[in-house]
Scaffold this active site. Structure first.
Site, PDB file in Angstrom:
ATOM      1  N   HIS A  70       0.819  -1.221   0.000  1.00  0.00           N
ATOM      2  CA  HIS A  70       0.000   0.000   0.000  1.00  0.00           C
ATOM      3  C   HIS A  70       0.854   1.274   0.000  1.00  0.00           C
ATOM      4  CE1 HIS A  70       0.440   0.084   4.517  1.00  0.00           C
ATOM      5  NE2 HIS A  70       0.329   1.386   4.313  1.00  0.00           N
ATOM      6  N   ASP A 130      -0.204  -7.578   1.958  1.00  0.00           N
ATOM      7  CA  ASP A 130       0.298  -6.212   1.828  1.00  0.00           C
ATOM      8  C   ASP A 130       1.826  -6.247   1.800  1.00  0.00           C
ATOM      9  OD1 ASP A 130       0.501  -3.495   1.713  1.00  0.00           O
ATOM     10  OD2 ASP A 130      -0.307  -3.113   3.715  1.00  0.00           O
ATOM     11  N   SER A 227       4.498   2.657   7.985  1.00  0.00           N
ATOM     12  CA  SER A 227       4.057   1.602   7.071  1.00  0.00           C
ATOM     13  C   SER A 227       5.209   1.071   6.232  1.00  0.00           C
ATOM     14  CB  SER A 227       2.975   2.134   6.125  1.00  0.00           C
ATOM     15  OG  SER A 227       1.779   2.373   6.812  1.00  0.00           O
TER      16      SER A 227
END
Length: 280
Positions: A70, A130, A227
């Site tokens: 992402h 992910d 992230s």
């Protein structure tokens, strides 16, 4: 296999060059200059030609960084390695009136980006992996401030007991709402999937073995900007050293610093995909 030899991955520096500054990630602590030398920053350029660092990653060999899918968009321009303080280069600390400095940061371009074949942005949809591999446009030389992290290669290494202490690191949003300028770390512990489902209490979110759930105490957590960075376990390695193994990729959470576990892509469960997509 194109993964690094166990003697050169996951070094546990235990450095004393720790700079005593105000702790910030969410309730994190500053790392030392040479701690977690596999941490990567993903560099973006926005429409105003501003340089931004919006995600993290982990160096797994001399040509590849593992990050979250992402984090991938059309603004990505490169990867930075060997960073500690975003405001200085080289980074230095003073310990007992002696000045210690790291090597200059390394900025590397990206030759190719590979998203996991089962990635989807919808948490409620099955098969959400992910994960993405970034192939760097040149070989990176290892040293004290840049080195790869180890990956679990066997089922025994891949097992993760409930309550296992692990570590997060990055430059993401702090408990003060701003972005940290220095590399920070925090400890969390693993939560089994059944307990994770109970605590999260979100039936539309598919929580399965492709994920690791982890929770910190006293509000310790990852947050926006972390992230793609590593969820790490400190353990005994094959050669008898104590070092770090990459357990998960920071993916999602319901909120920062909450009482609910965060979600991390389980790296060991995707080892076949990772290894099959590495090239010399």
């Amino acid at each position: 296999m194109l993964l690094p030899n166990v003697t050169e991955c996951g070094p546990d520096r235990n450095s004393n060059l720790r700079n005593l500054v105000t702790p910030y990630v969410i309730n994190g602590q500053p790392t030392s200059l040479d701690q977690y030398p596999w941490l990567a920053l993903i560099k973006y350029i926005n429409e105003d030609d501003e340089e931004l660092f919006l995600c993290g990653g982990s160096l797994i060999n001399d040509r590849y960084v593992l990050t979250a899918a992402h984090c991938i968009n059309n603004m990505i321009v490169g990867v930075r390695l060997g960073e500690w303080d975003l405001d200085t280069d080289p980074d230095c600390v003073v310990k007992n009136k002696v000045r210690h400095c790291a090597d200059p940061v390394i900025n590397v371009g990206i030759e190719r980006i590979l998203l996991h074949k089962n990635y989807t942005r919808r948490l409620s949809k099955g098969g959400k992996i992910d994960m993405a591999l970034l192939r760097l446009d040149r070989v990176v030389n290892f040293g004290r401030y840049v080195a790869p992290i180890c990956l679990a290669k066997s089922s025994a290494e891949g097992e993760l007991p409930d309550g296992q202490m692990m570590y997060l690191a990055g430059w993401g949003t702090t408990e003060h709402g701003d972005v940290s300028r220095r590399k920070l770390y925090v400890d969390v512990h693993s939560v089994n999937l059944e307990e994770c489902r109970r605590l999260v209490n979100a039936p539309l979110i598919k929580i399965d073995e492709t994920l690791i759930c982890a929770l910190g105490q006293d509000g310790k957590d990852s947050c926006q900007g972390d992230s793609g960075g590593p969820l790490m376990e400190r353990r005994s390695l094959e050669d008898g050293r104590v070092g770090y193994v990459l357990r998960g990729i920071i993916s999602n959470g319901l909120s920062c610093g909450s009482t609910k576990p965060g979600f991390y892509t389980n790296v060991y469960k995707q080892m076949d995909w990772i290894v099959s997509n590495l090239e010399p």
